[in-house]
Design an enzyme around this catalytic site. Sequence first.
Site, short mmCIF file in Angstrom:
data_model
loop_
_atom_site.label_atom_id
_atom_site.label_comp_id
_atom_site.label_asym_id
_atom_site.label_seq_id
_atom_site.Cartn_x
_atom_site.Cartn_y
_atom_site.Cartn_z
N HIS A 169 18.49 31.61 -3.89
CA HIS A 169 18.64 30.35 -3.25
C HIS A 169 17.11 29.48 -2.67
CE1 HIS A 169 17.36 31.06 0.13
NE2 HIS A 169 17.12 30.01 1.11
N GLN A 171 15.84 25.43 -2.67
CA GLN A 171 15.50 24.02 -2.14
C GLN A 171 15.34 22.74 -2.46
OE1 GLN A 171 15.30 24.30 2.52
NE2 GLN A 171 14.10 26.02 1.95
#
Length: 353
Positions: A169, A171
Amino acid sequence: MKKTSTRLADGRELIYYDLADDTVRDAVDRRPLDATVTTSEIRRDPLLGDAVAVASHRQGRTYHPPADECPLCPSEGERLSEIPDASYDVVVFENRFPSLAGDSGRCEVVCFTSDHHASFAGLGERQARLVLDAWTDRTSELSHLPSVEQVFCFENRGAEIGVTLQHPHGQIYAYPFTTPRTALMLRQVAAHKEATGGENLFDAVVRRETSGGRIVLEGEHWVAFVPYAAHWPYEVHLYPRRRVPDLLGLEEAARTEFPRVYLELLKRFDRIFGADEPPTPYIAAWHQAPFGALEEFDGVTRDDFALHLELFTIRRTSGKLKFLAGSESGMNVFINDVPPERAAERLREVASS
């Protein structure tokens, strides 16, 4: 790409980005969550002129959970996560423990794939293109928020970087100000423009780098090189050949080529230290022009800025990290143990066959 926006149980926004146009996203977040409470505050340093985000609520964020309790995996049965559906392609949602919130900006999480054990480098080109499209869409949406002046898409990979969730992931930080790093670039752009009668500094840098010996790889629309004054042991800057201020400015040809070039670059990073080493920790950071006013930068406009990605690792050699010690942390003067020319040579040596 199909985009579906929904809400989590505590009111935070979640957006699915799907490859198939007929995908239906109607799963409901069944967790009994209270409304998110944040204490984010921006404080200005009067001596340096920069900003510090004070966010004490982040002390309680999720920290290295086991794989079967990962909050970024899809929900399954009674194991409920941040993503209500049982599968997804790419998903973006408001961070439950944001560094920036409300009038102080916004923080979002970008999950690149539902596969907990994958990495960005292992994605297929279609999936990587979907991530690029999600970054672009979020940049556009966040730029319209009244509290947002700059949008920063990035990935931290590896425990050495400080990553607390191992699921692949990244951000997105939407700042209410122009960040100090970007302000420094804009001041340099303004000074160079004045000194040269209008030449663009980014164009000059890319022209110099592409005629030197530090090119790592290049395509028709992108070029990657180790910069002349690299701060980090292995640091690569990736530029589109046509200067654009942000992700929204990329033409379709550049978007199409990006996955091939970027995935190859990430794969080379994982080969730097040999097959027996764990995956290379890195930070991948997109630099985009601010959306706010630029009057303080002496005639510089958004179009003078050049979108680019900076990819670097804090590992300097096998089993050893580059620590920001006295000179770096105390005076912001970096000392690089790996000559940029040698770093570029190594990144060419480990090219995919």
